[in-house]
Design a protein around this motif. Structure first.
Motif, PDB file in Angstrom:
ATOM      1  N   SER A  98     -62.389   7.940 -15.329  1.00 57.78           N
ATOM      2  CA  SER A  98     -61.444   6.932 -15.822  1.00 57.78           C
ATOM      3  C   SER A  98     -60.194   7.580 -16.401  1.00 57.78           C
ATOM      4  CB  SER A  98     -62.122   6.033 -16.869  1.00 57.78           C
ATOM      5  OG  SER A  98     -62.535   6.787 -17.984  1.00 57.78           O
ATOM      6  N   ASP A  99     -59.803   8.705 -15.840  1.00 54.00           N
ATOM      7  CA  ASP A  99     -58.635   9.409 -16.356  1.00 54.00           C
ATOM      8  C   ASP A  99     -57.312   8.758 -15.963  1.00 54.00           C
ATOM      9  OD1 ASP A  99     -59.413  10.342 -13.774  1.00 54.00           O
ATOM     10  OD2 ASP A  99     -58.103  12.079 -13.986  1.00 54.00           O
ATOM     11  N   GLU A 100     -57.356   7.728 -15.095  1.00 52.35           N
ATOM     12  CA  GLU A 100     -56.107   7.050 -14.730  1.00 52.35           C
ATOM     13  C   GLU A 100     -55.460   6.405 -15.953  1.00 52.35           C
ATOM     14  OE1 GLU A 100     -59.277   4.004 -14.540  1.00 52.35           O
ATOM     15  OE2 GLU A 100     -59.105   5.992 -13.643  1.00 52.35           O
ATOM     16  N   ASN A 101     -56.273   6.002 -16.928  1.00 54.37           N
ATOM     17  CA  ASN A 101     -55.720   5.360 -18.124  1.00 54.37           C
ATOM     18  C   ASN A 101     -54.857   6.314 -18.941  1.00 54.37           C
ATOM     19  OD1 ASN A 101     -56.902   2.851 -17.615  1.00 54.37           O
ATOM     20  ND2 ASN A 101     -58.823   3.520 -18.517  1.00 54.37           N
ATOM     21  N   ILE A 102     -55.391   7.481 -19.240  1.00 56.11           N
ATOM     22  CA  ILE A 102     -54.607   8.438 -20.034  1.00 56.11           C
ATOM     23  C   ILE A 102     -53.437   8.983 -19.222  1.00 56.11           C
ATOM     24  CG2 ILE A 102     -56.027  10.483 -19.523  1.00 56.11           C
ATOM     25  CD1 ILE A 102     -54.406   9.649 -22.926  1.00 56.11           C
ATOM     26  N   GLU A 103     -53.630   9.149 -17.928  1.00 56.01           N
ATOM     27  CA  GLU A 103     -52.535   9.627 -17.081  1.00 56.01           C
ATOM     28  C   GLU A 103     -51.380   8.614 -17.068  1.00 56.01           C
ATOM     29  OE1 GLU A 103     -52.406  12.701 -15.997  1.00 56.01           O
ATOM     30  OE2 GLU A 103     -54.443  13.059 -16.705  1.00 56.01           O
ATOM     31  N   PHE A 104     -51.710   7.336 -16.945  1.00 55.44           N
ATOM     32  CA  PHE A 104     -50.685   6.302 -16.970  1.00 55.44           C
ATOM     33  C   PHE A 104     -49.981   6.282 -18.324  1.00 55.44           C
ATOM     34  CE2 PHE A 104     -49.523   1.892 -18.105  1.00 55.44           C
ATOM     35  CZ  PHE A 104     -48.512   1.683 -17.168  1.00 55.44           C
ATOM     36  N   TRP A 105     -50.752   6.322 -19.394  1.00 54.28           N
ATOM     37  CA  TRP A 105     -50.181   6.265 -20.741  1.00 54.28           C
ATOM     38  C   TRP A 105     -49.224   7.437 -20.959  1.00 54.28           C
ATOM     39  CZ3 TRP A 105     -50.070   9.036 -25.301  1.00 54.28           C
ATOM     40  CH2 TRP A 105     -49.628   8.337 -26.424  1.00 54.28           C
ATOM     41  N   LEU A 106     -49.645   8.631 -20.580  1.00 49.86           N
ATOM     42  CA  LEU A 106     -48.790   9.812 -20.741  1.00 49.86           C
ATOM     43  C   LEU A 106     -47.553   9.745 -19.851  1.00 49.86           C
ATOM     44  CD1 LEU A 106     -51.567  12.544 -20.880  1.00 49.86           C
ATOM     45  CD2 LEU A 106     -50.038  11.880 -22.769  1.00 49.86           C
ATOM     46  N   THR A 107     -47.732   9.255 -18.644  1.00 47.56           N
ATOM     47  CA  THR A 107     -46.605   9.105 -17.718  1.00 47.56           C
ATOM     48  C   THR A 107     -45.572   8.142 -18.297  1.00 47.56           C
ATOM     49  OG1 THR A 107     -48.008   9.596 -15.821  1.00 47.56           O
ATOM     50  CG2 THR A 107     -45.961   8.431 -15.359  1.00 47.56           C
ATOM     51  N   CYS A 108     -46.049   7.066 -18.916  1.00 53.34           N
ATOM     52  CA  CYS A 108     -45.134   6.106 -19.561  1.00 53.34           C
ATOM     53  C   CYS A 108     -44.402   6.738 -20.740  1.00 53.34           C
ATOM     54  CB  CYS A 108     -45.897   4.866 -20.031  1.00 53.34           C
ATOM     55  SG  CYS A 108     -46.449   3.814 -18.680  1.00 53.34           S
ATOM     56  N   GLU A 109     -45.093   7.568 -21.496  1.00 47.80           N
ATOM     57  CA  GLU A 109     -44.446   8.255 -22.618  1.00 47.80           C
ATOM     58  C   GLU A 109     -43.321   9.150 -22.097  1.00 47.80           C
ATOM     59  OE1 GLU A 109     -45.213   7.997 -26.258  1.00 47.80           O
ATOM     60  OE2 GLU A 109     -45.757   6.171 -25.158  1.00 47.80           O
ATOM     61  N   ASP A 110     -43.565   9.862 -21.010  1.00 49.66           N
ATOM     62  CA  ASP A 110     -42.514  10.703 -20.406  1.00 49.66           C
ATOM     63  C   ASP A 110     -41.385   9.851 -19.827  1.00 49.66           C
ATOM     64  OD1 ASP A 110     -43.781  13.067 -21.032  1.00 49.66           O
ATOM     65  OD2 ASP A 110     -44.715  13.292 -19.062  1.00 49.66           O
ATOM     66  N   TYR A 111     -41.753   8.745 -19.215  1.00 48.16           N
ATOM     67  CA  TYR A 111     -40.768   7.842 -18.606  1.00 48.16           C
ATOM     68  C   TYR A 111     -39.755   7.360 -19.651  1.00 48.16           C
ATOM     69  CZ  TYR A 111     -38.844   3.629 -16.458  1.00 48.16           C
ATOM     70  OH  TYR A 111     -37.988   2.669 -15.975  1.00 48.16           O
ATOM     71  N   LYS A 112     -40.222   7.072 -20.844  1.00 47.20           N
ATOM     72  CA  LYS A 112     -39.350   6.558 -21.912  1.00 47.20           C
ATOM     73  C   LYS A 112     -38.305   7.574 -22.358  1.00 47.20           C
ATOM     74  CE  LYS A 112     -42.906   3.562 -23.806  1.00 47.20           C
ATOM     75  NZ  LYS A 112     -43.797   3.362 -24.955  1.00 47.20           N
ATOM     76  N   LYS A 113     -38.467   8.818 -21.985  1.00 43.81           N
ATOM     77  CA  LYS A 113     -37.524   9.880 -22.376  1.00 43.81           C
ATOM     78  C   LYS A 113     -36.403  10.069 -21.359  1.00 43.81           C
ATOM     79  CE  LYS A 113     -41.298  12.312 -24.651  1.00 43.81           C
ATOM     80  NZ  LYS A 113     -42.250  13.414 -24.492  1.00 43.81           N
ATOM     81  N   ILE A 114     -36.475   9.381 -20.233  1.00 43.22           N
ATOM     82  CA  ILE A 114     -35.490   9.540 -19.161  1.00 43.22           C
ATOM     83  C   ILE A 114     -34.143   8.956 -19.595  1.00 43.22           C
ATOM     84  CG2 ILE A 114     -34.889   8.864 -16.790  1.00 43.22           C
ATOM     85  CD1 ILE A 114     -37.883   8.889 -16.152  1.00 43.22           C
ATOM     86  N   LYS A 115     -33.086   9.698 -19.329  1.00 38.32           N
ATOM     87  CA  LYS A 115     -31.727   9.265 -19.688  1.00 38.32           C
ATOM     88  C   LYS A 115     -30.953   8.753 -18.471  1.00 38.32           C
ATOM     89  CE  LYS A 115     -32.011  10.764 -23.988  1.00 38.32           C
ATOM     90  NZ  LYS A 115     -33.011  10.011 -24.680  1.00 38.32           N
ATOM     91  N   SER A 116     -31.176   9.348 -17.331  1.00 38.49           N
ATOM     92  CA  SER A 116     -30.440   9.016 -16.118  1.00 38.49           C
ATOM     93  C   SER A 116     -30.986   7.742 -15.468  1.00 38.49           C
ATOM     94  CB  SER A 116     -30.545  10.187 -15.137  1.00 38.49           C
ATOM     95  OG  SER A 116     -30.327   9.770 -13.820  1.00 38.49           O
ATOM     96  N   SER A 117     -30.101   6.797 -15.160  1.00 36.69           N
ATOM     97  CA  SER A 117     -30.550   5.548 -14.544  1.00 36.69           C
ATOM     98  C   SER A 117     -31.093   5.782 -13.135  1.00 36.69           C
ATOM     99  CB  SER A 117     -29.428   4.509 -14.521  1.00 36.69           C
ATOM    100  OG  SER A 117     -28.330   5.008 -13.794  1.00 36.69           O
ATOM    101  N   PHE A 118     -30.537   6.773 -12.420  1.00 35.06           N
ATOM    102  CA  PHE A 118     -31.047   7.102 -11.085  1.00 35.06           C
ATOM    103  C   PHE A 118     -32.480   7.624 -11.177  1.00 35.06           C
ATOM    104  CE2 PHE A 118     -31.867  10.190  -7.705  1.00 35.06           C
ATOM    105  CZ  PHE A 118     -31.753   9.361  -6.598  1.00 35.06           C
TER     106      PHE A 118
END
Length: 186
Positions: A83-103
């Motif tokens: 069930s590691d998809e849950n933590i992988e998704f959560w971490l991916t979202c945390e990284d996603y929130k740091k993106i500055k470029s709209s592209f």
């Protein structure tokens, strides 16, 4: 007075229990070494896994995820439960929130949707239909918050389900036991 019936001790079960305890202790030691090896190159203040840090993981899921060792241990536990998809998704979202470029945001949002949100995706997370559809629409012109609702749901699932099982797991209990034994040795 009723008589007390005592069943004979099964020696084989006792030996297996003792062997299992030894094996768990060795597994715990090996896991501790692997964990510390993963972060040995790190120069952060959290350079060694300690009993106190490990005990704090039981205070909250946040405490667990804030610790690099805690996060690595929890991820390993979730992988063992498939069930590691849950933590992988959560971490991916945390990284996603740091993106500055709209592209980059647009490109990354589509990847996250394809990998975790889309029905039948490789690492599909467990969210309701309404949230899945909302994300599908928002990915067309994404914002930093387009995955927030799904991320909250996944965090809640981990907090209510996976995290309590982790605290009762052999991997966590063995880690605590080994660190306690090391602390007692001095």
């Amino acid at each position: 007075m009723p008589s007390l019936i005592v069943e004979p001790l099964n020696t084989q079960e006792f030996i297996m229990d003792r062997d299992d305890r030894k094996r768990n202790k060795n597994i715990g030691k090996n896991f501790m070494c692997r964990l510390q090896g993963m972060f040995s190159h790190s120069s952060s203040s959290e350079s060694r896994l300690t009993l106190e840090d490990t005990q704090q993981w039981s205070q909250s899921l946040d405490r667990l995820l804030e610790s690099k060792y805690g996060l690595a241990t929890f991820r390993n536990f979730l992988k063992s439960e498939y069930s590691d998809e849950n933590i992988e998704f959560w971490l991916t979202c945390e990284d996603y929130k740091k993106i500055k470029s709209s592209f980059r945001m647009s490109s990354r949002a589509k990847k996250i949707y394809e990998q975790f949100v889309k029905a039948e995706s490789p690492k599909e997370i467990n969210i309701d239909y309404h949230t899945r559809e909302q994300i599908k629409r928002s990915v067309k012109s994404p914002s930093l918050h387009c995955f927030d609702e799904a991320q909250k749901m996944v965090y809640g699932l981990m907090e209510r389900d996976s995290y309590p099982r982790f605290l009762r797991s052999d991997i966590y209990r063995t880690l605590l036991e080994n660190l306690s034994a090391d602390a007692a040795k001095g």
